[in-house]
Design a protein around this motif. Structure first.
Motif, PDB file in Angstrom:
ATOM      1  N   LYS A   1       2.048   1.881  32.607  1.00  0.00           N
ATOM      2  CA  LYS A   1       3.078   1.484  31.638  1.00  0.00           C
ATOM      3  C   LYS A   1       2.878   0.028  31.236  1.00  0.00           C
ATOM      4  CE  LYS A   1       6.586   4.691  33.310  1.00  0.00           C
ATOM      5  NZ  LYS A   1       7.852   4.840  34.033  1.00  0.00           N
ATOM      6  N   ILE A   2       3.083  -0.221  29.947  1.00  0.00           N
ATOM      7  CA  ILE A   2       2.904  -1.585  29.440  1.00  0.00           C
ATOM      8  C   ILE A   2       4.082  -2.433  29.903  1.00  0.00           C
ATOM      9  CG2 ILE A   2       2.818  -2.995  27.362  1.00  0.00           C
ATOM     10  CD1 ILE A   2       1.494  -0.602  25.954  1.00  0.00           C
ATOM     11  N   ILE A   3       3.768  -3.524  30.599  1.00  0.00           N
ATOM     12  CA  ILE A   3       4.854  -4.430  31.014  1.00  0.00           C
ATOM     13  C   ILE A   3       4.848  -5.715  30.189  1.00  0.00           C
ATOM     14  CG2 ILE A   3       5.070  -3.526  33.348  1.00  0.00           C
ATOM     15  CD1 ILE A   3       3.347  -5.808  34.343  1.00  0.00           C
ATOM     16  N   HIS A   4       3.741  -5.958  29.500  1.00  0.00           N
ATOM     17  CA  HIS A   4       3.709  -7.140  28.623  1.00  0.00           C
ATOM     18  C   HIS A   4       2.579  -6.974  27.617  1.00  0.00           C
ATOM     19  CE1 HIS A   4       4.497 -11.346  27.604  1.00  0.00           C
ATOM     20  NE2 HIS A   4       3.199 -11.452  27.433  1.00  0.00           N
ATOM     21  N   THR A   5       2.834  -7.379  26.404  1.00  0.00           N
ATOM     22  CA  THR A   5       1.771  -7.385  25.397  1.00  0.00           C
ATOM     23  C   THR A   5       1.966  -8.595  24.504  1.00  0.00           C
ATOM     24  OG1 THR A   5       0.620  -6.063  23.718  1.00  0.00           O
ATOM     25  CG2 THR A   5       3.003  -5.867  23.768  1.00  0.00           C
ATOM     26  N   GLU A   6       0.855  -9.228  24.164  1.00  0.00           N
ATOM     27  CA  GLU A   6       0.969 -10.509  23.449  1.00  0.00           C
ATOM     28  C   GLU A   6      -0.343 -10.839  22.736  1.00  0.00           C
ATOM     29  OE1 GLU A   6       2.046 -13.639  26.112  1.00  0.00           O
ATOM     30  OE2 GLU A   6       2.274 -15.133  24.522  1.00  0.00           O
ATOM     31  N   VAL A   7      -0.219 -11.571  21.650  1.00  0.00           N
ATOM     32  CA  VAL A   7      -1.393 -12.129  20.976  1.00  0.00           C
ATOM     33  C   VAL A   7      -1.569 -13.554  21.514  1.00  0.00           C
ATOM     34  CG1 VAL A   7      -2.365 -12.851  18.769  1.00  0.00           C
ATOM     35  CG2 VAL A   7      -1.022 -10.751  18.909  1.00  0.00           C
ATOM     36  N   PRO A   8      -2.734 -13.888  22.100  1.00  0.00           N
ATOM     37  CA  PRO A   8      -2.919 -15.238  22.646  1.00  0.00           C
ATOM     38  C   PRO A   8      -2.613 -16.319  21.609  1.00  0.00           C
ATOM     39  CG  PRO A   8      -4.754 -13.834  23.263  1.00  0.00           C
ATOM     40  CD  PRO A   8      -3.926 -13.056  22.283  1.00  0.00           C
ATOM     41  N   SER A   9      -1.874 -17.329  22.043  1.00  0.00           N
ATOM     42  CA  SER A   9      -1.489 -18.377  21.090  1.00  0.00           C
ATOM     43  C   SER A   9      -2.676 -19.276  20.741  1.00  0.00           C
ATOM     44  CB  SER A   9      -0.339 -19.209  21.662  1.00  0.00           C
ATOM     45  OG  SER A   9      -0.725 -19.753  22.904  1.00  0.00           O
ATOM     46  N   GLU A  10      -3.662 -19.361  21.659  1.00  0.00           N
ATOM     47  CA  GLU A  10      -4.828 -20.215  21.391  1.00  0.00           C
ATOM     48  C   GLU A  10      -5.938 -19.368  20.779  1.00  0.00           C
ATOM     49  OE1 GLU A  10      -5.888 -22.878  24.702  1.00  0.00           O
ATOM     50  OE2 GLU A  10      -3.978 -22.330  25.594  1.00  0.00           O
ATOM     51  N   ASN A  11      -6.009 -19.345  19.461  1.00  0.00           N
ATOM     52  CA  ASN A  11      -7.054 -18.617  18.705  1.00  0.00           C
ATOM     53  C   ASN A  11      -6.995 -17.102  18.855  1.00  0.00           C
ATOM     54  OD1 ASN A  11      -8.113 -20.922  17.623  1.00  0.00           O
ATOM     55  ND2 ASN A  11      -9.754 -21.130  19.136  1.00  0.00           N
ATOM     56  N   GLY A  12      -5.852 -16.591  19.222  1.00  0.00           N
ATOM     57  CA  GLY A  12      -5.730 -15.136  19.361  1.00  0.00           C
ATOM     58  C   GLY A  12      -5.718 -14.418  18.031  1.00  0.00           C
ATOM     59  N   SER A  13      -5.427 -15.115  16.979  1.00  0.00           N
ATOM     60  CA  SER A  13      -5.487 -14.511  15.653  1.00  0.00           C
ATOM     61  C   SER A  13      -5.921 -15.558  14.650  1.00  0.00           C
ATOM     62  CB  SER A  13      -4.127 -13.929  15.260  1.00  0.00           C
ATOM     63  OG  SER A  13      -3.170 -14.956  15.167  1.00  0.00           O
ATOM     64  N   GLY A  14      -6.447 -15.115  13.547  1.00  0.00           N
ATOM     65  CA  GLY A  14      -6.919 -16.043  12.520  1.00  0.00           C
ATOM     66  C   GLY A  14      -7.978 -15.402  11.670  1.00  0.00           C
ATOM     67  N   LYS A  15      -8.906 -16.226  11.203  1.00  0.00           N
ATOM     68  CA  LYS A  15     -10.008 -15.703  10.390  1.00  0.00           C
ATOM     69  C   LYS A  15     -11.331 -16.069  11.042  1.00  0.00           C
ATOM     70  CE  LYS A  15      -8.073 -15.147   5.812  1.00  0.00           C
ATOM     71  NZ  LYS A  15      -8.250 -15.398   4.377  1.00  0.00           N
ATOM     72  N   ILE A  16     -12.299 -15.184  10.871  1.00  0.00           N
ATOM     73  CA  ILE A  16     -13.610 -15.408  11.478  1.00  0.00           C
ATOM     74  C   ILE A  16     -14.681 -15.239  10.414  1.00  0.00           C
ATOM     75  CG2 ILE A  16     -13.702 -12.980  12.260  1.00  0.00           C
ATOM     76  CD1 ILE A  16     -15.282 -14.024  14.707  1.00  0.00           C
ATOM     77  N   GLY A  17     -15.629 -16.182  10.417  1.00  0.00           N
ATOM     78  CA  GLY A  17     -16.683 -16.128   9.414  1.00  0.00           C
ATOM     79  C   GLY A  17     -18.051 -15.960  10.051  1.00  0.00           C
ATOM     80  N   THR A  18     -18.785 -17.058  10.156  1.00  0.00           N
ATOM     81  CA  THR A  18     -20.164 -16.971  10.663  1.00  0.00           C
ATOM     82  C   THR A  18     -20.318 -17.574  12.058  1.00  0.00           C
ATOM     83  OG1 THR A  18     -20.633 -19.031   9.510  1.00  0.00           O
ATOM     84  CG2 THR A  18     -21.165 -16.983   8.360  1.00  0.00           C
ATOM     85  N   ASP A  19     -19.209 -17.911  12.697  1.00  0.00           N
ATOM     86  CA  ASP A  19     -19.259 -18.434  14.078  1.00  0.00           C
ATOM     87  C   ASP A  19     -18.287 -17.659  14.952  1.00  0.00           C
ATOM     88  OD1 ASP A  19     -21.080 -20.659  13.727  1.00  0.00           O
ATOM     89  OD2 ASP A  19     -19.489 -21.554  12.498  1.00  0.00           O
ATOM     90  N   ASN A  20     -18.673 -17.477  16.220  1.00  0.00           N
ATOM     91  CA  ASN A  20     -17.761 -16.839  17.160  1.00  0.00           C
ATOM     92  C   ASN A  20     -16.504 -17.697  17.316  1.00  0.00           C
ATOM     93  OD1 ASN A  20     -19.784 -15.027  17.493  1.00  0.00           O
ATOM     94  ND2 ASN A  20     -20.405 -15.730  19.522  1.00  0.00           N
ATOM     95  N   VAL A  21     -15.388 -17.045  17.568  1.00  0.00           N
ATOM     96  CA  VAL A  21     -14.125 -17.788  17.770  1.00  0.00           C
ATOM     97  C   VAL A  21     -13.711 -17.644  19.230  1.00  0.00           C
ATOM     98  CG1 VAL A  21     -11.708 -17.979  17.143  1.00  0.00           C
ATOM     99  CG2 VAL A  21     -13.393 -17.409  15.397  1.00  0.00           C
ATOM    100  N   PRO A  22     -13.750 -18.752  19.991  1.00  0.00           N
ATOM    101  CA  PRO A  22     -13.342 -18.666  21.389  1.00  0.00           C
ATOM    102  C   PRO A  22     -11.826 -18.619  21.513  1.00  0.00           C
ATOM    103  CG  PRO A  22     -13.965 -20.900  20.865  1.00  0.00           C
ATOM    104  CD  PRO A  22     -14.188 -20.097  19.617  1.00  0.00           C
ATOM    105  N   PHE A  23     -11.336 -17.890  22.507  1.00  0.00           N
ATOM    106  CA  PHE A  23      -9.886 -17.886  22.743  1.00  0.00           C
ATOM    107  C   PHE A  23      -9.613 -17.930  24.245  1.00  0.00           C
ATOM    108  CE2 PHE A  23     -11.026 -13.374  22.698  1.00  0.00           C
ATOM    109  CZ  PHE A  23     -10.347 -12.869  23.783  1.00  0.00           C
TER     110      PHE A  23
END
Lengths: 185, 127
Positions: B97-119
């Protein structure tokens, strides 16, 4: 008109036809002398000329009862004006098929067998579409697999797997400080 | 400044897992889950995750109680030009059962182009 709307139209007309047929059956049961008994010749064959009036009366009852039933599908509280109102068939009400109640009555009074067949036809078309989509998805997944890609979104899109350098970096990273400010991957 | 999400767990429940996923977006993700003690000293490497194997078992509640976990990952670019949106979702489950779900605040969402995005994502399990 897409196949879903056509299917909804066939289902609607099928239901109205069934209701109309039930009303005709009730009328024949209530007035068998005038409505149920066919006029016959001396050779016990149906006398088409003498029986014309009875047949026309039954058709009229079927038409009126179909219009009456269809009028309940008009989007408003029922009133006599709904007998010449408009019903909308289709999921999108703005783009759906707008049919006058009198036209619906005319179509439905023809009998339920036609609309039953059309309903069966639309269901078969929808099944074919579903199977074709599943087949295309399978084909897409196989092509993606050959290219070394994995699929997601029910097989409708592909994504590239992690390359070896990223995997190597992930597996050889030294333990970080807790206050690490930037991921090293 | 490192934010730590406190996640309550059932001390008598089943083992706990964390799942990293990038649902509905075509990019790939990968990374490592590290386990730290409550005093923020390093404990063990909990496991690796990839797009196709996103679940990392963390252990029984008695083992992970008060432990802090650091998710160190990256969204792998697909050479998108112009950049395309992405969103990473972290899900903690116990007993399925899911007890927590979240999008990481540090680079968890955004835009990605030609470089990897660390989070990065930090969370602490507390019974």
């Amino acid at each position: 008109m897409n196949i879903d709307d056509l299917s909804e139209m066939a289902a609607t007309l099928f239901a109205i036809s069934l209701a109309s047929e039930r009303i005709v059956t009730i009328a024949k049961t209530a007035f068998p002398v005038w409505l149920a008994n066919e006029k016959k010749t001396g050779a016990q064959e149906v006398d088409l000329v003498a029986d014309k009036g009875r047949r026309l009366l039954i058709l009229a009852i079927a038409f009126v009862s179909a219009c009456f039933t269809a009028s309940f599908l008009v989007d408003s509280d029922w009133g006599l004006d709904d007998l010449y109102g408009t019903i909308v068939i289709g999921s999108d009400r703005a783009k759906g098929l707008h049919l006058n109640v009198l036209l619906v009555g005319l179509l439905a009074s023809g009998g339920s067998s036609l609309w039953s067949n059309l309903l069966g036809y639309t269901k078969a078309v929808k099944e074919v579409q579903t199977q074709r989509k599943a087949s295309e998805g399978l084909s897409y997944r196989q092509k993606a697999s050959k290219e070394g890609l994995t699929t997601f979104d029910s097989g409708n899109a592909a994504r590239r797997p992690l390359d070896r350098t990223v995997m190597d970096r992930m597996s050889t990273l030294a333990p970080p400080q807790f206050d690490l400010e930037l991921s090293r991957i | 400044m490192s934010n730590i999400t406190i996640i309550p767990i059932n001390a008598n429940g089943e083992p706990i897992s964390v799942t990293l996923a990038i649902p509905n977006f075509p990019q790939s993700i990968g990374g490592v889950v590290w386990r730290f003690n409550a005093d923020k000293t390093f404990d063990v490497k909990a496991g690796l995750f990839t797009t196709t194997a996103g679940e990392v078992p963390l252990g029984a509640p008695s083992v992970v109680d008060d432990k802090i976990f650091l998710v160190e990952g990256a969204v792998i670019h697909h050479n998108d030009n112009p950049p395309t949106p992405y969103q990473v979702v972290v899900t903690i489950t116990q007993n399925g059962k899911i007890i927590h779900t979240e999008v990481p605040s540090e680079n968890g969402s955004g835009k990605i182009g030609t470089d990897n995005v660390p989070f990065l994502y930090r969370f602490q399990l507390v019974s």
